[in-house]
Scaffold this motif. Structure first.
Motif, mmCIF file in Angstrom:
data_model
loop_
_atom_site.group_PDB
_atom_site.id
_atom_site.type_symbol
_atom_site.label_atom_id
_atom_site.label_comp_id
_atom_site.label_asym_id
_atom_site.label_seq_id
_atom_site.Cartn_x
_atom_site.Cartn_y
_atom_site.Cartn_z
ATOM 1 N N ILE A 114 -48.995 55.413 3.376
ATOM 2 C CA ILE A 114 -49.257 56.718 2.801
ATOM 3 C C ILE A 114 -47.949 57.426 2.486
ATOM 4 O O ILE A 114 -47.784 58.031 1.442
ATOM 5 N N ARG A 115 -46.977 57.307 3.382
ATOM 6 C CA ARG A 115 -45.682 57.922 3.141
ATOM 7 C C ARG A 115 -45.001 57.303 1.935
ATOM 8 O O ARG A 115 -44.357 57.964 1.139
ATOM 9 N N GLU A 116 -45.159 55.973 1.794
ATOM 10 C CA GLU A 116 -44.550 55.299 0.645
ATOM 11 C C GLU A 116 -45.165 55.816 -0.651
ATOM 12 O O GLU A 116 -44.469 56.052 -1.644
ATOM 13 N N ASP A 117 -46.496 56.041 -0.642
ATOM 14 C CA ASP A 117 -47.160 56.575 -1.825
ATOM 15 C C ASP A 117 -46.712 57.991 -2.134
ATOM 16 O O ASP A 117 -46.675 58.408 -3.290
ATOM 17 N N ALA A 118 -46.413 58.755 -1.100
ATOM 18 C CA ALA A 118 -46.152 60.175 -1.281
ATOM 19 C C ALA A 118 -44.723 60.472 -1.717
ATOM 20 O O ALA A 118 -44.382 61.618 -1.960
ATOM 21 N N MET A 119 -43.873 59.434 -1.788
ATOM 22 C CA MET A 119 -42.497 59.650 -2.199
ATOM 23 C C MET A 119 -42.457 60.223 -3.614
ATOM 24 O O MET A 119 -43.331 59.958 -4.435
ATOM 25 N N ALA A 120 -41.425 61.039 -3.879
ATOM 26 C CA ALA A 120 -41.307 61.650 -5.206
ATOM 27 C C ALA A 120 -41.253 60.584 -6.282
ATOM 28 O O ALA A 120 -40.529 59.583 -6.151
ATOM 29 N N LEU A 121 -42.022 60.775 -7.328
ATOM 30 C CA LEU A 121 -42.048 59.822 -8.422
ATOM 31 C C LEU A 121 -40.950 60.161 -9.413
ATOM 32 O O LEU A 121 -40.654 61.314 -9.682
ATOM 33 N N ARG A 122 -40.337 59.133 -9.995
ATOM 34 C CA ARG A 122 -39.236 59.324 -10.922
ATOM 35 C C ARG A 122 -39.750 59.294 -12.356
ATOM 36 O O ARG A 122 -40.861 58.847 -12.629
ATOM 37 N N ILE A 123 -38.896 59.757 -13.258
ATOM 38 C CA ILE A 123 -39.148 59.562 -14.686
ATOM 39 C C ILE A 123 -38.501 58.233 -15.040
ATOM 40 O O ILE A 123 -37.275 58.108 -15.028
ATOM 41 N N PRO A 124 -39.292 57.208 -15.341
ATOM 42 C CA PRO A 124 -38.711 55.864 -15.480
ATOM 43 C C PRO A 124 -37.935 55.675 -16.770
ATOM 44 O O PRO A 124 -38.284 56.231 -17.819
ATOM 45 N N THR A 125 -36.887 54.879 -16.680
ATOM 46 C CA THR A 125 -36.162 54.454 -17.867
ATOM 47 C C THR A 125 -36.931 53.327 -18.541
ATOM 48 O O THR A 125 -37.892 52.778 -17.980
ATOM 49 N N LEU A 126 -36.494 52.952 -19.741
ATOM 50 C CA LEU A 126 -37.124 51.832 -20.438
ATOM 51 C C LEU A 126 -37.073 50.567 -19.587
ATOM 52 O O LEU A 126 -38.040 49.815 -19.495
ATOM 53 N N ARG A 127 -35.935 50.325 -18.964
ATOM 54 C CA ARG A 127 -35.760 49.131 -18.138
ATOM 55 C C ARG A 127 -36.741 49.134 -16.965
ATOM 56 O O ARG A 127 -37.326 48.109 -16.623
ATOM 57 N N GLN A 128 -36.915 50.271 -16.338
ATOM 58 C CA GLN A 128 -37.844 50.370 -15.219
ATOM 59 C C GLN A 128 -39.284 50.210 -15.671
ATOM 60 O O GLN A 128 -40.101 49.593 -14.975
ATOM 61 N N ARG A 129 -39.594 50.745 -16.852
ATOM 62 C CA ARG A 129 -40.948 50.554 -17.392
ATOM 63 C C ARG A 129 -41.205 49.081 -17.694
ATOM 64 O O ARG A 129 -42.311 48.580 -17.498
ATOM 65 N N ARG A 130 -40.182 48.396 -18.192
ATOM 66 C CA ARG A 130 -40.355 46.975 -18.521
ATOM 67 C C ARG A 130 -40.586 46.151 -17.261
ATOM 68 O O ARG A 130 -41.419 45.245 -17.250
ATOM 69 N N LEU A 131 -39.848 46.442 -16.189
ATOM 70 C CA LEU A 131 -40.080 45.741 -14.930
ATOM 71 C C LEU A 131 -41.513 45.941 -14.477
ATOM 72 O O LEU A 131 -42.200 44.988 -14.081
ATOM 73 N N GLY A 132 -41.996 47.177 -14.550
ATOM 74 C CA GLY A 132 -43.376 47.434 -14.163
ATOM 75 C C GLY A 132 -44.376 46.700 -15.036
ATOM 76 O O GLY A 132 -45.376 46.164 -14.546
ATOM 77 N N ALA A 133 -44.101 46.666 -16.354
ATOM 78 C CA ALA A 133 -45.012 45.972 -17.271
ATOM 79 C C ALA A 133 -45.075 44.477 -16.948
ATOM 80 O O ALA A 133 -46.147 43.855 -17.050
ATOM 81 N N GLU A 134 -43.934 43.893 -16.572
ATOM 82 C CA GLU A 134 -43.926 42.475 -16.227
ATOM 83 C C GLU A 134 -44.700 42.222 -14.937
ATOM 84 O O GLU A 134 -45.368 41.184 -14.800
ATOM 85 N N LEU A 135 -44.640 43.144 -14.000
ATOM 86 C CA LEU A 135 -45.438 43.008 -12.779
ATOM 87 C C LEU A 135 -46.928 43.083 -13.106
ATOM 88 O O LEU A 135 -47.739 42.348 -12.529
ATOM 89 N N ARG A 136 -47.285 43.978 -14.021
ATOM 90 C CA ARG A 136 -48.690 44.069 -14.436
ATOM 91 C C ARG A 136 -49.135 42.764 -15.093
ATOM 92 O O ARG A 136 -50.230 42.257 -14.815
ATOM 93 N N ARG A 137 -48.275 42.210 -15.963
ATOM 94 C CA ARG A 137 -48.632 40.943 -16.613
ATOM 95 C C ARG A 137 -48.793 39.833 -15.580
ATOM 96 O O ARG A 137 -49.693 38.990 -15.689
ATOM 97 N N MET A 138 -47.911 39.827 -14.591
ATOM 98 C CA MET A 138 -47.986 38.818 -13.533
ATOM 99 C C MET A 138 -49.320 38.926 -12.790
ATOM 100 O O MET A 138 -49.981 37.918 -12.506
ATOM 101 N N ARG A 139 -49.717 40.161 -12.473
ATOM 102 C CA ARG A 139 -50.993 40.378 -11.786
ATOM 103 C C ARG A 139 -52.166 39.949 -12.644
ATOM 104 O O ARG A 139 -53.099 39.266 -12.175
ATOM 105 N N GLU A 140 -52.144 40.331 -13.931
ATOM 106 C CA GLU A 140 -53.255 40.002 -14.822
ATOM 107 C C GLU A 140 -53.370 38.500 -15.041
ATOM 108 O O GLU A 140 -54.473 37.965 -15.143
#
Length: 306
Positions: free
Chosen positions: A16-42
């Motif tokens: 819960i504490r990990e979820d509650a951490m302040a969220l950042r405004i992601p850079t393009l690079r950070q968004r791409r890493l997240g998108a690749e994780l989503r593709r991996m999951r899918e």
């Protein structure tokens, strides 16, 4: 009671504490890493809630990681890859390198003063292993002179104040350092139309053409012209940059249209743009003939405007 139940009341306190951490405004690079994780999951056939149960985190955290708003550690990345049974070791290691990135880059200095689109382009170029571009009505930004770039920005559909034009020109010229330093190999495929459109008038274009000839001799730069006489023109109508990543899965395409800047990174999109660029290379003039054509157009303009 099942400790992996999806009710937030039953999640471990640390999660819960990990979820509650302040969220950042992601850079393009950070968004791409997240998108690749989503593709991996899918590709593993998992929903977000299922992956969350496997990792022992909340579905909300999985969602925030996949849109780049929550940081992904290298350890977490390997947990996700293992849970999703990803056997593509080169891709996982390339993603781990992305997760390790912490240092600011030069373009981060401009985030408070420029729109996201030009910063995204600089980030794509700055992280690329190799670059290719195709332009049909304009000299590519990585090869523009100061005067030419100023004329391009000043002629936009929406008028810009001089200060804003100067800011954008300075940013564009700073982007050029990656190729002028020889740091990143670059192939520029330029349609002949771009050599003839006179942004700012004939004098500015002649200066730009002379600069192109000089830049074609830079180490790592390959400049090739797609002539009007090409019988089989396979090119798109938009200008584009193709940035090669450390592995093909992390390649990126950025294109410009009248509706703005667009970024493509899905496997199908990347395959389509690779095919387009291969066909363009097949019909483009060789480097020496390209330089000869640029010189002949410059001479034609000198003769006409003397």
């Amino acid at each position: 009671m099942d400790p992996l139940a999806t009710s937030a009341a039953h999640w471990p306190l640390c999660t819960i504490r990990e979820d509650a951490m302040a969220l950042r405004i992601p850079t393009l690079r950070q968004r791409r890493l997240g998108a690749e994780l989503r593709r991996m999951r899918e590709q593993a056939g998992f929903g977000g809630s299922h992956l969350a149960r496997l990792l022992g985190v909340t579905p909300a955290l999985v969602s925030q990681m996949e849109i780049g708003k929550s940081a992904v550690t290298v350890a977490r990345l390997h947990e996700i890859a293992e849970a999703c049974m990803c056997a593509n070791a080169p891709l996982v290691e390339a993603l781990a390198d992305m997760a390790r990135e912490r240092d600011s880059a030069w373009w981060d200095e401009y985030r408070a003063t420029l729109a996201a689109a030009p910063i995204d382009v600089a980030e794509i170029e700055g992280r690329a292993k190799r670059l290719k571009s195709f332009t049909i009505g304009i000299i590519p930004g990585l090869l523009q002179t100061n005067s030419y770039a100023t004329a391009v920005f000043a002629s936009g559909f929406t008028p810009l104040p001089d200060r804003e034009v100067g800011r954008r020109v300075n940013f564009r010229l700073r982007r050029q350092q990656i190729i002028r330093s020889g740091e990143t190999p670059y192939m520029a495929l330029i349609h002949e139309a771009a050599l003839r459109i006179q942004y700012g008038g004939p004098a500015i274009l002649r200066e730009q053409l002379d600069s192109l000839v000089g830049d074609s001799d830079l180490p790592g730069v390959s400049l090739r012209i797609v002539p009007f006489a090409t019988a089989d023109f396979p090119g798109p109508s938009e200008n584009l940059i193709y940035a090669e990543g450390p592995v093909p899965e992390l390649d990126t395409v950025q294109s410009d249209s009248s509706h703005g800047s667009h970024i493509f990174d899905s496997p199908a999109q990347l395959a389509g743009y690779r095919a387009i660029l291969e066909r363009l290379e097949a019909v483009a003039l060789p480097e020496r003939e390209s330089r000869d054509l640029i010189r002949s157009i410059a001479k034609e303009m000198n003769d006409k405007h003397e």
